[in-house]
Design a protein around this motif. Structure first.
Motif, PDB file in Angstrom:
ATOM      1  N   ASP A 243      -1.589   3.741  -6.329  1.00 29.94           N
ATOM      2  CA  ASP A 243      -1.739   5.089  -5.807  1.00 29.94           C
ATOM      3  C   ASP A 243      -1.829   5.027  -4.284  1.00 29.94           C
ATOM      4  O   ASP A 243      -2.639   4.288  -3.731  1.00 29.94           O
ATOM      5  N   ALA A 244      -1.008   5.836  -3.585  1.00 30.14           N
ATOM      6  CA  ALA A 244      -0.913   5.753  -2.130  1.00 30.14           C
ATOM      7  C   ALA A 244      -2.256   5.963  -1.440  1.00 30.14           C
ATOM      8  O   ALA A 244      -2.595   5.246  -0.497  1.00 30.14           O
ATOM      9  N   LEU A 245      -3.024   6.919  -1.913  1.00 30.98           N
ATOM     10  CA  LEU A 245      -4.300   7.204  -1.267  1.00 30.98           C
ATOM     11  C   LEU A 245      -5.320   6.101  -1.519  1.00 30.98           C
ATOM     12  O   LEU A 245      -6.125   5.770  -0.641  1.00 30.98           O
ATOM     13  N   VAL A 246      -5.283   5.522  -2.717  1.00 34.79           N
ATOM     14  CA  VAL A 246      -6.182   4.409  -3.021  1.00 34.79           C
ATOM     15  C   VAL A 246      -5.834   3.219  -2.137  1.00 34.79           C
ATOM     16  O   VAL A 246      -6.725   2.557  -1.581  1.00 34.79           O
ATOM     17  N   VAL A 247      -4.544   2.950  -1.998  1.00 32.41           N
ATOM     18  CA  VAL A 247      -4.085   1.842  -1.152  1.00 32.41           C
ATOM     19  C   VAL A 247      -4.540   2.053   0.295  1.00 32.41           C
ATOM     20  O   VAL A 247      -5.057   1.142   0.950  1.00 32.41           O
ATOM     21  N   ALA A 248      -4.344   3.269   0.808  1.00 32.66           N
ATOM     22  CA  ALA A 248      -4.726   3.570   2.184  1.00 32.66           C
ATOM     23  C   ALA A 248      -6.229   3.364   2.393  1.00 32.66           C
ATOM     24  O   ALA A 248      -6.655   2.783   3.402  1.00 32.66           O
ATOM     25  N   ASP A 249      -7.033   3.824   1.443  1.00 33.87           N
ATOM     26  CA  ASP A 249      -8.487   3.656   1.553  1.00 33.87           C
ATOM     27  C   ASP A 249      -8.886   2.185   1.535  1.00 33.87           C
ATOM     28  O   ASP A 249      -9.719   1.729   2.328  1.00 33.87           O
ATOM     29  N   GLN A 250      -8.290   1.437   0.615  1.00 35.84           N
ATOM     30  CA  GLN A 250      -8.628   0.020   0.481  1.00 35.84           C
ATOM     31  C   GLN A 250      -8.280  -0.745   1.756  1.00 35.84           C
ATOM     32  O   GLN A 250      -9.059  -1.585   2.221  1.00 35.84           O
ATOM     33  N   ILE A 251      -7.121  -0.444   2.321  1.00 37.38           N
ATOM     34  CA  ILE A 251      -6.692  -1.136   3.542  1.00 37.38           C
ATOM     35  C   ILE A 251      -7.588  -0.741   4.710  1.00 37.38           C
ATOM     36  O   ILE A 251      -7.971  -1.582   5.530  1.00 37.38           O
ATOM     37  N   TRP A 252      -7.936   0.531   4.798  1.00 40.08           N
ATOM     38  CA  TRP A 252      -8.825   1.007   5.861  1.00 40.08           C
ATOM     39  C   TRP A 252     -10.165   0.270   5.837  1.00 40.08           C
ATOM     40  O   TRP A 252     -10.633  -0.222   6.862  1.00 40.08           O
TER      41      TRP A 252
END
Length: 377
Positions: A243-252
């Motif tokens: 999921d794009a938003l999950v990926v973005a959060d994890q990377i952040w």
């Protein structure tokens, strides 16, 4: 013979590139303080600072913007520190959205095509079609670089004595305008020479890949690129990490906790598209330098060349990553910004003062020729 050729080159190359150099120098003066001016003149960049733990993750910022602009494609979130709002960029749009990182309140939707963007386009391609304008800017910068060298040769006194030192290093403000103009060109040109050379050379690195490649080769090259094991997409395809938003959060979270060394709460995170295999993030944004990171979408491991902190970079990598900072004056904060502003302003005057010197000599030659003709029986 050498001095005559040098003077000839300085004259005609100066006349050829004078107008582009003036535009580049003036727009450069404006752009040096772009961020400082915006911070002073807007009410949506600064926010009341809180703790790092209270900053909201990219997914929350995304949803806040998407609620206001449901038809826009959101590209990335730019966290700029604890006391700054998050800048959100949109695909295929001239607008930027500023969001409070603690409340997710949309503070402003701003047109990217502002005064500074106009100045930036002038600096990059002289408001001409991009392909043509970039070439004109690149070659004008190259010519100006040569002019700085030929100018130094012309400035260099034949004899180093008290009189020559006074002429070379000081301006006679009480003299006639013609002499003051000459001193402004000669003396101020010398004082701005070092910074002007740095601005020119870093600009050439941006303009011409062959110059960039030459610098990389001459400075020893980048560190060897480590081998990265390719992830098995099928192994992770059913996990929520896709999921794009999950990926973005994890990377952040990962960047701030494991990778950031300087200005840790200033992080850029891109929201991955469905077809993206890697996700871009940026950290260590300080002094005009930054650290590019690309993460495997499925494993969250670094992909490609692994950039470390700037103080761990070898000579080549340091020069390439610091090129923008060296070009703009961001390298040393406000002090170097002011120095670069003054140097750039002087550079803007050099074609004008140089033209007046040439025009004065030309008029003198014409008058002398007419006088000789009239005196001849």
């Amino acid at each position: 013979m050498f001095s005559k050729i040098n003077a000839w080159l300085h004259l005609w190359l100066g006349l050829a590139a004078g107008i582009p150099v003036i535009i580049l120098a003036i727009t450069g003066c404006v752009l040096v303080f772009e961020h400082d001016i915006k911070e002073l003149t807007t009410n949506y960049i600064h926010v009341e600072p809180r703790s790092a733990e209270e900053q909201l993750p990219p997914s929350v910022i995304y949803k806040a913007v998407n609620h206001i602009l449901p038809d826009k494609e959101i590209a990335s979130s730019w966290y700029n520190g604890l006391d700054k709002s998050v800048k959100v960029s949109l695909d295929h749009s001239d607008s930027l959205v500023y969001v409070n990182p603690y409340t997710a309140e949309v503070l402003a939707i701003v047109d990217h095509e502002d005064f500074f963007h106009f100045m930036d386009e002038g600096h990059r391609h002289l408001w001409m079609p991009v392909k043509i304008g970039r070439q004109v800017v690149g070659w004008s910068t190259f010519i100006f670089f040569i002019l700085l060298i030929t100018g130094l040769v012309l400035w260099w006194p034949k004899k180093w004595n008290k009189r020559s030192r006074e002429q070379s290093f000081s301006i006679k403000w009480k003299a006639k305008f013609k002499r003051v103009n000459y001193d402004l060109h000669n003396v101020l040109g010398f004082y701005s020479l070092t910074i002007a050379l740095v601005m020119c050379f870093t600009g050439l690195i941006m303009s011409f890949p062959w110059i960039r490649s030459a610098v990389v080769s001459l400075t020893g090259g980048y560190p060897n690129k480590p081998k990265i094991e390719k992830s098995n997409k099928e192994e992770y395809i059913d996990q929520p990490l896709n999921d794009a938003l999950v990926v973005a959060d994890q990377i952040w979270h990962k960047v701030r906790r494991e990778y950031a060394k300087y200005n840790k709460e200033a992080v850029i995170v891109h929201y991955p598209e469905p077809e993206d295999k890697t996700v871009y993030a940026c950290t260590d944004m300080e002094g005009g330098t930054w650290r590019d990171l690309n993460f495997d979408r499925y494993t969250l491991e670094l992909a490609g060349r692994k950039q470390g902190p700037i103080d761990e970079a070898n000579t080549t990598e340091w020069l390439m990553r610091s090129n923008y900072a060296l070009h703009t004056g961001f390298i040393g904060g406000m002090t170097t910004k002011i120095i670069y502003f003054v140097a750039s302003l002087i550079c803007a005057t050099l074609p004008a003062t140089g033209f007046y010197i040439w025009w004065g000599k030309k008029r003198k030659t014409v008058k002398k020729t007419k006088h000789t003709q009239l005196a001849t029986p």
